[in-house]
Design a protein around this motif. Structure first.
Motif, mmCIF file in Angstrom:
data_model
loop_
_atom_site.group_PDB
_atom_site.id
_atom_site.type_symbol
_atom_site.label_atom_id
_atom_site.label_comp_id
_atom_site.label_asym_id
_atom_site.label_seq_id
_atom_site.Cartn_x
_atom_site.Cartn_y
_atom_site.Cartn_z
ATOM 1 N N ASN A 116 0.945 -1.242 0.522
ATOM 2 C CA ASN A 116 0.188 0.064 0.335
ATOM 3 C C ASN A 116 0.872 1.210 0.483
ATOM 4 O O ASN A 116 0.349 1.951 -0.799
ATOM 5 N N ARG A 117 2.305 1.330 0.728
ATOM 6 C CA ARG A 117 3.175 2.484 1.047
ATOM 7 C C ARG A 117 3.420 2.997 -0.853
ATOM 8 O O ARG A 117 3.280 3.845 -0.928
ATOM 9 N N PHE A 118 4.023 1.205 -1.010
ATOM 10 C CA PHE A 118 4.661 1.887 -2.375
ATOM 11 C C PHE A 118 3.530 1.609 -3.668
ATOM 12 O O PHE A 118 4.750 2.652 -4.208
ATOM 13 N N TYR A 119 2.048 1.791 -4.143
ATOM 14 C CA TYR A 119 1.762 2.373 -4.821
ATOM 15 C C TYR A 119 0.847 3.656 -4.005
ATOM 16 O O TYR A 119 0.159 3.712 -4.497
ATOM 17 N N GLY A 120 1.486 3.973 -2.930
ATOM 18 C CA GLY A 120 0.795 5.561 -2.610
ATOM 19 C C GLY A 120 -0.090 5.428 -2.419
ATOM 20 O O GLY A 120 -0.735 5.880 -2.379
ATOM 21 N N LEU A 121 -1.043 4.566 -1.377
ATOM 22 C CA LEU A 121 -2.684 3.918 -1.468
ATOM 23 C C LEU A 121 -2.971 5.128 0.130
ATOM 24 O O LEU A 121 -2.031 4.594 1.009
ATOM 25 N N ALA A 122 -4.360 5.157 0.485
ATOM 26 C CA ALA A 122 -4.155 5.923 1.986
ATOM 27 C C ALA A 122 -4.496 4.839 2.023
ATOM 28 O O ALA A 122 -5.283 3.851 1.483
ATOM 29 N N VAL A 123 -4.476 4.244 3.576
ATOM 30 C CA VAL A 123 -5.092 3.335 4.324
ATOM 31 C C VAL A 123 -5.936 3.388 5.479
ATOM 32 O O VAL A 123 -5.570 4.530 6.497
ATOM 33 N N ASN A 124 -7.418 3.240 5.744
ATOM 34 C CA ASN A 124 -8.221 4.257 6.763
ATOM 35 C C ASN A 124 -8.801 2.528 7.726
ATOM 36 O O ASN A 124 -8.939 1.750 7.070
ATOM 37 N N ASP A 125 -8.026 1.906 8.829
ATOM 38 C CA ASP A 125 -8.010 1.173 9.395
ATOM 39 C C ASP A 125 -7.438 -0.176 8.806
ATOM 40 O O ASP A 125 -8.670 -1.177 8.935
ATOM 41 N N GLY A 126 -6.578 -0.212 7.805
ATOM 42 C CA GLY A 126 -6.924 -1.147 7.527
ATOM 43 C C GLY A 126 -6.899 -1.666 6.089
ATOM 44 O O GLY A 126 -6.679 -2.602 5.547
ATOM 45 N N VAL A 127 -7.714 -0.518 5.398
ATOM 46 C CA VAL A 127 -8.663 -1.033 4.483
ATOM 47 C C VAL A 127 -8.130 0.198 3.566
ATOM 48 O O VAL A 127 -7.744 1.319 3.731
ATOM 49 N N PRO A 128 -7.123 -0.697 2.502
ATOM 50 C CA PRO A 128 -6.873 0.016 1.389
ATOM 51 C C PRO A 128 -7.539 1.265 0.646
ATOM 52 O O PRO A 128 -8.346 0.754 0.392
ATOM 53 N N SER A 129 -7.805 2.430 -0.611
ATOM 54 C CA SER A 129 -7.994 3.461 -0.509
ATOM 55 C C SER A 129 -8.535 2.534 -1.957
ATOM 56 O O SER A 129 -9.896 2.695 -2.502
ATOM 57 N N ASP A 130 -8.460 1.150 -2.494
ATOM 58 C CA ASP A 130 -8.784 1.038 -3.574
ATOM 59 C C ASP A 130 -8.440 -0.797 -3.029
ATOM 60 O O ASP A 130 -7.040 -1.113 -3.234
ATOM 61 N N PRO A 131 -9.552 -1.480 -3.065
ATOM 62 C CA PRO A 131 -9.080 -2.886 -2.485
ATOM 63 C C PRO A 131 -8.769 -3.739 -4.266
ATOM 64 O O PRO A 131 -7.475 -4.227 -3.234
ATOM 65 N N PHE A 132 -8.465 -3.740 -4.998
ATOM 66 C CA PHE A 132 -7.734 -4.058 -6.071
ATOM 67 C C PHE A 132 -6.141 -3.677 -5.929
ATOM 68 O O PHE A 132 -5.549 -4.329 -6.639
#
Length: 263
Positions: free
Chosen positions: A201-217
């Protein structure tokens, strides 16, 4: 939490390699493992799609990391759309080990598959996270997945020099599970394995809220990994028994790998 665990264990930035076109390529080297040892650097690499690597990236993999084995876990369709740049690596062994061949939207990354599933999401027919949760057990339990991961270990056993790299398209699901299996066999603590898995998630720059990435795919969710591990607990009694019973990595094989890859 799991990211902090990895840093405290000394696996700096989850082994991330700063390439120009390969955002999710990592070196398992430095991970704490069995008997107080660590995984040897520049020996076991995980990655996403190699086709996006720049000329400089590929030269680094060839010359700096001495890449000698490329294990591609993608479907035939994915490989045909974006083939690996095999010609950039003279003397390297390329092995295609598809974990599955049928469309598995969200895990398979072919253009047609992703277009179809995103249309289903837009129509409200599919809930992305639940789709991924339901797919993960199939990655490790279906016959093709078992055959692929068994051959994955066989190919690494057969490598007598240089680095091994395995990848899928995003470097997170099929590749991520291969990393989980290898790290388990090498005795990496579970919290560090989880941190390595979640670092995508970090290396694709995705926000994570309570363990859930901003884009689940595009990202990973701890529930995806839990779905796979719970299936392995149920069917085999855990990840290590799965590697022994389904993948033929017994105690002697584990010791061989640890002698080769731990320092």
């Amino acid at each position: 939490m799991v990211r902090d665990a990895a840093q405290a264990a000394g696996h700096v930035d989850n082994g991330h390699i700063a390439f120009e076109g390969l955002p999710n390529t990592r070196d398992l080297g430095g991970m704490p493992a069995a008997d107080g040892r660590r995984i040897r650097p520049r020996a076991l690499l995980r990655s996403g799609l190699l086709e996006r690597g720049t000329v400089h990236d590929l030269a680094r993999l060839r010359d700096e990391y001495d890449l000698k084995l490329d294990i591609d876990l993608r479907t035939d369709e994915e490989c045909a759309e974006r083939p690996d740049p095999i010609d950039a690596f003279p003397g390297m062994r390329f092995v295609h080990l598809p974990v599955f061949q049928e469309p598995a939207a969200g895990v398979s990354r072919s253009d047609d598959d992703m277009e179809r599933v995103r249309a289903e999401v837009m129509r409200g027919e599919v809930e992305p996270a639940q789709l991924m949760i339901s797919l993960y057990p199939h990655v490790v339990l279906d016959d093709m997945g078992i055959a692929a991961y068994r051959s994955f270990f066989e190919e690494i056993f057969a490598l007598d020099e240089g680095a091994a790299l395995w990848h899928c398209t995003a470097g997170k699901d099929r590749c991520g599970m291969a990393a989980v299996l290898m790290e388990t066999v090498l005795g990496v603590p579970w919290e560090v394995i989880q941190a390595d898995y979640m670092a995508t998630n970090r290396f694709y720059g995705l926000a994570v809220n309570d363990g859930v990435p901003s884009d689940p795919f595009e990202g990973v969710d701890a529930r995806y990994l839990a779905a796979a591990t719970e299936a392995l607990d149920r069917e085999f009694g855990g990840i290590l028994p799965y590697t022994e019973q389904a993948l033929a990595v017994d105690a002697d094989a584990r010791e061989t790998l640890r002698a080769r890859y731990l320092v």
